[in-house]
Structures are given as structure tokens and as C-alpha cells.
Design a protein around this motif. Structure first.
Motif, PDB file in Angstrom:
ATOM      1  N   TYR A  31       0.843  -1.198   0.000  1.00 28.26           N
ATOM      2  CA  TYR A  31       0.000   0.000   0.000  1.00 28.26           C
ATOM      3  C   TYR A  31       0.870   1.236   0.000  1.00 28.26           C
ATOM      4  CZ  TYR A  31      -4.160  -2.784   0.757  1.00 28.26           C
ATOM      5  OH  TYR A  31      -5.188  -3.670   0.596  1.00 28.26           O
ATOM      6  N   TYR A  37       3.973   1.023  -7.055  1.00 33.27           N
ATOM      7  CA  TYR A  37       2.527   0.852  -6.887  1.00 33.27           C
ATOM      8  C   TYR A  37       1.916  -0.019  -7.988  1.00 33.27           C
ATOM      9  CZ  TYR A  37      -2.393   2.315  -7.315  1.00 33.27           C
ATOM     10  OH  TYR A  37      -3.751   2.344  -7.459  1.00 33.27           O
ATOM     11  N   ARG A  46      -0.659  -7.310  -3.002  1.00 33.73           N
ATOM     12  CA  ARG A  46      -1.775  -6.534  -2.460  1.00 33.73           C
ATOM     13  C   ARG A  46      -3.054  -7.361  -2.505  1.00 33.73           C
ATOM     14  NH1 ARG A  46      -0.549  -1.691  -4.492  1.00 33.73           N
ATOM     15  NH2 ARG A  46      -1.408  -2.125  -6.553  1.00 33.73           N
ATOM     16  N   ALA A  50      -3.313  -8.912   1.633  1.00 31.35           N
ATOM     17  CA  ALA A  50      -4.214  -8.101   2.460  1.00 31.35           C
ATOM     18  C   ALA A  50      -5.363  -8.922   3.042  1.00 31.35           C
ATOM     19  CB  ALA A  50      -4.730  -6.903   1.673  1.00 31.35           C
ATOM     20  N   THR A  72      -2.370   4.087   5.474  1.00 31.18           N
ATOM     21  CA  THR A  72      -3.715   3.762   5.015  1.00 31.18           C
ATOM     22  C   THR A  72      -4.736   4.109   6.094  1.00 31.18           C
ATOM     23  OG1 THR A  72      -3.748   1.515   5.916  1.00 31.18           O
ATOM     24  CG2 THR A  72      -2.817   1.808   3.688  1.00 31.18           C
ATOM     25  N   MET A  75      -7.887  -1.070   7.178  1.00 25.91           N
ATOM     26  CA  MET A  75      -8.280  -1.810   5.981  1.00 25.91           C
ATOM     27  C   MET A  75      -8.915  -3.140   6.371  1.00 25.91           C
ATOM     28  SD  MET A  75      -7.189   0.123   3.407  1.00 25.91           S
ATOM     29  CE  MET A  75      -7.130  -0.999   2.003  1.00 25.91           C
ATOM     30  N   GLY A  78      -8.834  -5.678   1.247  1.00 24.10           N
ATOM     31  CA  GLY A  78      -8.423  -4.589   0.367  1.00 24.10           C
ATOM     32  C   GLY A  78      -9.329  -3.377   0.412  1.00 24.10           C
ATOM     33  N   TYR A 108      -1.790  -0.109   7.709  1.00 22.44           N
ATOM     34  CA  TYR A 108      -0.580  -0.288   6.904  1.00 22.44           C
ATOM     35  C   TYR A 108       0.204   1.018   6.867  1.00 22.44           C
ATOM     36  CZ  TYR A 108      -2.791  -4.531   5.106  1.00 22.44           C
ATOM     37  OH  TYR A 108      -3.385  -5.771   4.987  1.00 22.44           O
ATOM     38  N   TYR A 133      -7.394   3.978  -0.479  1.00 21.09           N
ATOM     39  CA  TYR A 133      -6.865   3.502   0.794  1.00 21.09           C
ATOM     40  C   TYR A 133      -5.969   4.516   1.507  1.00 21.09           C
ATOM     41  CZ  TYR A 133      -2.804   2.146  -2.123  1.00 21.09           C
ATOM     42  OH  TYR A 133      -1.759   2.131  -3.001  1.00 21.09           O
TER      43      TYR A 133
END
Length: 194
Positions: A31, A37, A46, A50, A72, A75, A78, A108, A133
Motif C-alpha cells: 500500500y 505501486y 496486495r 491483504a 492507510t 483496511m 483490500g 498499513y 486507501y
């Protein structure tokens, strides 16, 4: 992914009943908002990790690699849990704490550069905005560190700029567990090692 999950299940089975807090730390951020990314391996982690962290009742995941501070929301797998009045996409303030998060909610944190040797820019595919997120992000190209303070009832993560004589806060977030809160009961399968 299966090997990582089996390892975490084994550790939680052996030590989970003793632990008030469970923390996972690893290098590659799942994240973040910087260069990696959109990497295929990051997208896979991811998507796969997650839900496992939520399933296993992990409280906090600490990561690095992308050299761009990102925190984040809590979460669920996700899916970000955006508290009423704390939706940064609407210009509202990011949440600074949560009390008794629901089972399966995970925080996160992606750290930036403590040495100042490398800073990454925001991923070019995010030019028009941030993923849903992201509660807090910072790339000021300044050295910073993250301090973790843990008590029985609180887990506080505070990030500071360290490039002046005074530590200057970048961001802080606290997870509170009240005395009535029990550790979630996690039913783990029998784990065998070969």
C-alpha cells in the motif's frame, strides 16, 4: 503467498494467545503510492496478502521499499474503512486514531527514507488523485523515521522529520483497545512442518 500464510499461522498458533498486538513487517510495500505501486508483483501481493492479514487478525503492517510515506485507513482486506468526517478525498482531516477496530481491520504504514539517500516520486499513474486507501501521504524529500510505542491498550505509530535539530511530526496514528476488548479468537488450521 501460501508459504507466508503457513508461516504466520504457525507463529500465531505458537504465540498468538500471548500477544496483545500482532505486527507484520516486510520490505515491499503493498500500500504505497510511489514507483512500485503498479508493479505486477506488488499488485499480486496486495490482492493476496491483504485478505490474509485481515483473516489472521494482524493489527499493523510495517513496510518500506517505495521511499514515500503512506498511511492507510484501517483496511478490511483490500477495502478502506473511512470514518465519517475523515474522508481525505473530500478535503476532510485524516483520522488520527481508532478505538476497538472491528476484527480483521489492519493498519498499513509505508516508511520513507531515514538516511535521505533515496526518495521516490508519486507514481505517474496517480497524477489525478490517490487510491482510496490513502489516509496520509508525504513526500517532502526530507529524512524521517517512524517510532512505534506499544502499551497494553494502545499502539501508536508516529513519523518524524529528522533533518533539523528538533524532531518534527509528520503523522501519528493510534489504535486503542479498551480493557474489555479481547484478542480476537482466530481458528487456525493444524500446522505441520516438514
Amino acid at each position: 503467498t501460501a508459504e507466508h500464510k503457513a508461516f504466520m499461522e504457525k507463529v500465531l498458533k505458537e504465540h498468538g494467545s500471548e500477544a496483545r498486538w500482532t505486527v507484520v513487517s516486510f520490505h515491499h510495500s503493498i500500500y504505497s503510492v510511489a514507483n512500485h505501486y503498479t508493479d505486477k508483483d506488488i499488485q499480486q501481493r496486495r490482492a493476496e496478502l491483504a485478505p490474509i492479514f485481515s483473516e489472521l487478525g494482524i493489527d499493523v503492517v510495517l513496510m518500506g521499499h517505495d521511499h514515500y510515506y503512506t498511511r492507510t485507513y484501517m483496511m478490511e482486506g483490500g477495502n478502506p474503512v473511512v470514518p465519517e468526517g475523515n474522508d481525505v478525498s473530500k478535503g476532510e482531516q485524516a483520522p488520527t486514531s481508532v478505538t476497538d477496530p472491528e476484527e480483521g481491520q489492519v493498519l498499513y504504514i509505508t516508511a520513507n527514507s531515514a538516511s535521505g539517500s533515496k526518495y521516490y516520486s508519486r507514481n505517474s499513474e496517480l497524477a489525478s488523485g490517490m487510491p482510496d486507501y490513502v489516509a496520509v501521504q508525504d513526500q517532502s524529500n526530507r529524512e524521517n523515521i517512524t517510532n512505534v510505542e506499544v502499551t497494553d491498550n494502545s499502539f501508536t505509530v508516529t513519523t518524524y522529520y529528522t533533518d533539523t535539530d528538533q524532531l518534527t511530526p509528520v503523522d501519528t496514528f493510534t489504535i486503542y483497545k479498551t480493557s474489555q476488548t479481547q484478542n480476537p479468537t482466530i481458528h487456525l488450521p493444524e500446522v505441520t512442518t516438514g
